[in-house]
Write a protein that holds these residues in place. Structure first.
Motif, short mmCIF file in Angstrom:
data_model
loop_
_atom_site.label_atom_id
_atom_site.label_comp_id
_atom_site.label_asym_id
_atom_site.label_seq_id
_atom_site.Cartn_x
_atom_site.Cartn_y
_atom_site.Cartn_z
N GLU A 159 -8.64 10.30 -11.03
CA GLU A 159 -7.71 9.17 -11.03
C GLU A 159 -7.08 9.03 -9.64
OE1 GLU A 159 -4.86 9.49 -14.13
OE2 GLU A 159 -6.36 9.35 -15.74
N PRO A 160 -6.82 7.81 -9.21
CA PRO A 160 -6.29 7.60 -7.84
C PRO A 160 -4.85 8.08 -7.70
CG PRO A 160 -6.28 5.53 -9.05
CD PRO A 160 -7.00 6.53 -9.92
N PRO A 161 -4.49 8.60 -6.54
CA PRO A 161 -3.10 8.97 -6.29
C PRO A 161 -2.28 7.72 -5.96
CG PRO A 161 -4.43 9.47 -4.38
CD PRO A 161 -5.37 8.95 -5.41
N ASP A 162 -0.97 7.87 -5.99
CA ASP A 162 -0.06 6.79 -5.58
C ASP A 162 0.30 7.00 -4.12
OD1 ASP A 162 0.23 5.46 -8.14
OD2 ASP A 162 1.32 7.25 -8.78
N CYS A 163 0.28 5.92 -3.35
CA CYS A 163 0.55 6.00 -1.92
C CYS A 163 1.77 5.17 -1.56
CB CYS A 163 -0.65 5.51 -1.12
SG CYS A 163 -2.15 6.49 -1.38
N LEU A 164 2.69 5.77 -0.83
CA LEU A 164 3.92 5.11 -0.42
C LEU A 164 3.96 5.05 1.10
CD1 LEU A 164 6.29 7.03 -2.85
CD2 LEU A 164 5.33 4.76 -3.21
N VAL A 165 4.19 3.83 1.63
CA VAL A 165 4.17 3.63 3.08
C VAL A 165 5.35 2.74 3.48
CG1 VAL A 165 1.68 3.90 3.35
CG2 VAL A 165 2.63 1.65 2.81
N ASP A 166 5.69 2.78 4.76
CA ASP A 166 6.74 1.92 5.30
C ASP A 166 6.07 0.70 5.93
OD1 ASP A 166 9.11 0.89 6.20
OD2 ASP A 166 9.38 2.31 7.84
N PHE A 167 5.53 -0.17 5.08
CA PHE A 167 4.81 -1.36 5.51
C PHE A 167 5.56 -2.61 5.06
CE2 PHE A 167 0.15 0.35 5.70
CZ PHE A 167 0.51 1.17 6.75
N PRO A 168 5.41 -3.72 5.78
CA PRO A 168 6.02 -4.98 5.33
C PRO A 168 5.17 -5.70 4.28
CG PRO A 168 4.94 -5.31 7.43
CD PRO A 168 4.80 -3.84 7.11
N VAL A 169 3.99 -5.16 4.00
CA VAL A 169 3.08 -5.74 3.00
C VAL A 169 2.61 -4.62 2.08
CG1 VAL A 169 2.30 -7.61 4.51
CG2 VAL A 169 1.11 -5.42 4.56
N PRO A 170 2.13 -4.96 0.88
CA PRO A 170 1.64 -3.92 -0.03
C PRO A 170 0.44 -3.18 0.56
CG PRO A 170 2.00 -5.99 -1.21
CD PRO A 170 2.13 -6.30 0.26
N PHE A 171 0.38 -1.90 0.24
CA PHE A 171 -0.74 -1.07 0.68
C PHE A 171 -1.55 -0.70 -0.56
CE2 PHE A 171 -2.27 3.36 1.89
CZ PHE A 171 -3.34 2.90 2.65
N ALA A 172 -2.63 -1.44 -0.80
CA ALA A 172 -3.46 -1.22 -1.98
C ALA A 172 -4.67 -0.37 -1.59
CB ALA A 172 -3.91 -2.55 -2.56
N VAL A 173 -4.79 0.77 -2.23
CA VAL A 173 -5.88 1.70 -1.92
C VAL A 173 -7.07 1.43 -2.83
CG1 VAL A 173 -6.57 4.12 -1.88
CG2 VAL A 173 -4.31 3.46 -1.07
N SER A 174 -8.23 1.27 -2.23
CA SER A 174 -9.47 1.16 -3.00
C SER A 174 -9.96 2.58 -3.31
CB SER A 174 -10.51 0.39 -2.17
OG SER A 174 -11.74 0.34 -2.85
N TRP A 175 -10.20 2.86 -4.60
CA TRP A 175 -10.46 4.25 -4.99
C TRP A 175 -11.61 4.36 -5.98
CZ3 TRP A 175 -8.65 8.66 -3.02
CH2 TRP A 175 -8.87 9.84 -3.73
N MET A 176 -12.45 5.34 -5.75
CA MET A 176 -13.52 5.73 -6.67
C MET A 176 -13.37 7.22 -6.96
SD MET A 176 -15.40 2.98 -7.17
CE MET A 176 -17.04 3.51 -7.66
N PRO A 177 -13.86 7.70 -8.11
CA PRO A 177 -13.69 9.13 -8.46
C PRO A 177 -14.24 10.09 -7.41
CG PRO A 177 -14.40 7.87 -10.37
CD PRO A 177 -14.47 6.93 -9.21
N GLN A 178 -15.23 9.64 -6.62
CA GLN A 178 -15.79 10.52 -5.61
C GLN A 178 -15.04 10.47 -4.29
OE1 GLN A 178 -17.28 7.93 -7.01
NE2 GLN A 178 -18.43 6.67 -5.56
N ASN A 179 -14.00 9.66 -4.21
CA ASN A 179 -13.20 9.54 -2.99
C ASN A 179 -12.30 10.75 -2.80
OD1 ASN A 179 -12.88 5.95 -3.30
ND2 ASN A 179 -14.30 7.12 -2.09
#
Length: 373
Positions: A159-179
């Motif tokens: 399952e993908p982790p949650d990522c938190l960043v200091d960005f002015p736009v959303p940071f959407a991570v593309s994730w596959m189980p082998q990532n």
């Protein structure tokens, strides 16, 4: 700006407590659970000066996310946007809180350590004792330092982790189980480069002008209030996806000083050149030189409020000036609003209050919203 109906759709259990829209109380819902919350806004409705009160349970859940919520208060344009961000952060916090009680299999730790070694420990800024939170550091092409906080659940990497960043736009991570963390890091680097022009533009403004607000801007902050002269400033809102386009601008100061600036901006708007820096465009459209940090001190044009005798009030600088050219006394809008409300000679119509300047007794008009087009 989103209105009451949008807020009702997003948070049906959060209700206004007054007709001015400065107090809301009710519940925020996440994962089928309701949490009591109260939001108090200043009279100018600026989110960055809002106060949030909540139950001890919600406060404990969000304890590790306080800095993120403060960033969102500064960057969100309205209460609806902030509530969307709050619910997203709350969902992540609840998920991570639950994950703390789930025993992690040995494969989780061996997989995570292997991913960290492949990534390189020189890119790791922090790992918590439970190996559930990792902070990765990166430098963009201009040498700016950035962090991404990765919250790993017990089923990583399935399952993908949650990522938190200091960005002015959303940071959407593309994730596959082998990532792995390497894939997150590469996507983080790509996102940094996509925001390069935005940060270049704001760094030039921060370095070459006197920015009155925010006092210590984060990388997610899209607004700057730039000093133009004595008690005159312009607030710009830069689109992070199109930083070279004309930003939203509104002026603060006495009408006789800001009206010519508004006229110049409207007249010269067609001259905006996307190939030229944002700051240079503003100089040419307005026909001015912004006060330089190399020549002037902030005290040369930043005066204290004439009511509370302080420059900062809950982080905000004075944002209203008497229109009389002989007076030009600045005030915090909140201070002036309370002052005028206490005078028997003042009168109010909807969100506008009419009264007299505390210093020169000239007629004075104050709107509950700071924004001036």
């Amino acid at each position: 700006m989103a209105g009451p109906r949008a807020l009702l759709r997003q948070c049906p259990l959060l209700l206004p407590q007054d007709r001015h829209g400065t107090a809301y109380e009710g519940f925020v819902t996440a994962q089928g659970r309701n949490f009591h919350i109260r939001i108090l806004l200043p009279v100018d409705l600026q989110l960055k000066n809002a106060r949030i009160e909540c139950s001890w349970h919600l406060k404990r859940i969000l304890h590790s996310y306080q800095h993120i919520l403060k960033q969102r208060l500064h960057s969100c344009p309205d209460l609806v946007s902030f509530m969307v961000e709050l619910k997203t952060v709350l969902e992540i916090a609840l998920k991570n809180t639950e994950d703390l009680h789930i025993p992690r299999p040995p494969e989780y730790y061996s997989c995570l350590v292997r991913d960290l070694e492949r990534l390189g420990w020189n890119r790791v800024a922090y790992v918590d004792t439970g190996l559930s939170t990792v902070k990765l550091k990166a430098e963009d092409s201009c040498g700016r330092q950035h962090l991404v906080t990765v919250k790993l659940n017990a089923k990583y990497p399935t399952e993908p982790p949650d990522c938190l960043v200091d960005f002015p736009v959303p940071f959407a991570v593309s994730w596959m189980p082998q990532n792995s963390l390497i894939d997150i890091y590469n996507q983080f680097l790509a996102a940094l480069e996509s925001l390069k022009e935005f940060w270049d533009a704001l760094d030039e403004i921060d370095g070459k002008t006197w920015v009155l607000e925010p006092e210590n801007p984060t990388r997610s902050a899209t607004a700057r209030r730039i000093a133009i002269g004595n008690n005159v400033s312009v607030n710009i809102e830069v689109d992070p996806r199109h930083p070279n386009m004309l930003p939203e601008c509104y002026f603060l100061g006495a009408d006789h000083e800001v009206n010519p600036l508004r006229t110049k901006l409207n007249t010269n708007m067609h001259l905006w050149d996307p190939e030229v820096s944002l700051l240079q465009n503003l100089r040419e459209l307005l026909g001015i030189d912004f006060p330089s940090r190399a020549v002037l001190e902030k005290s040369d044009f930043a005066k204290d409020c004439g009511i509370c005798y302080a420059y900062r009030l809950q982080g905000s600088a004075p944002d209203h000036v008497c229109d009389d050219p002989r007076c030009r006394q600045p005030f915090h809008q909140a201070c002036l609003y309370e002052w005028l409300q206490g005078l028997p000679t003042s009168r109010q119509s909807f969100n506008v209050i009419f009264g007299e300047c505390p210093y020169c007794n000239k007629p004075l008009t104050l709107k509950s919203s700071m924004k001036k087009l």
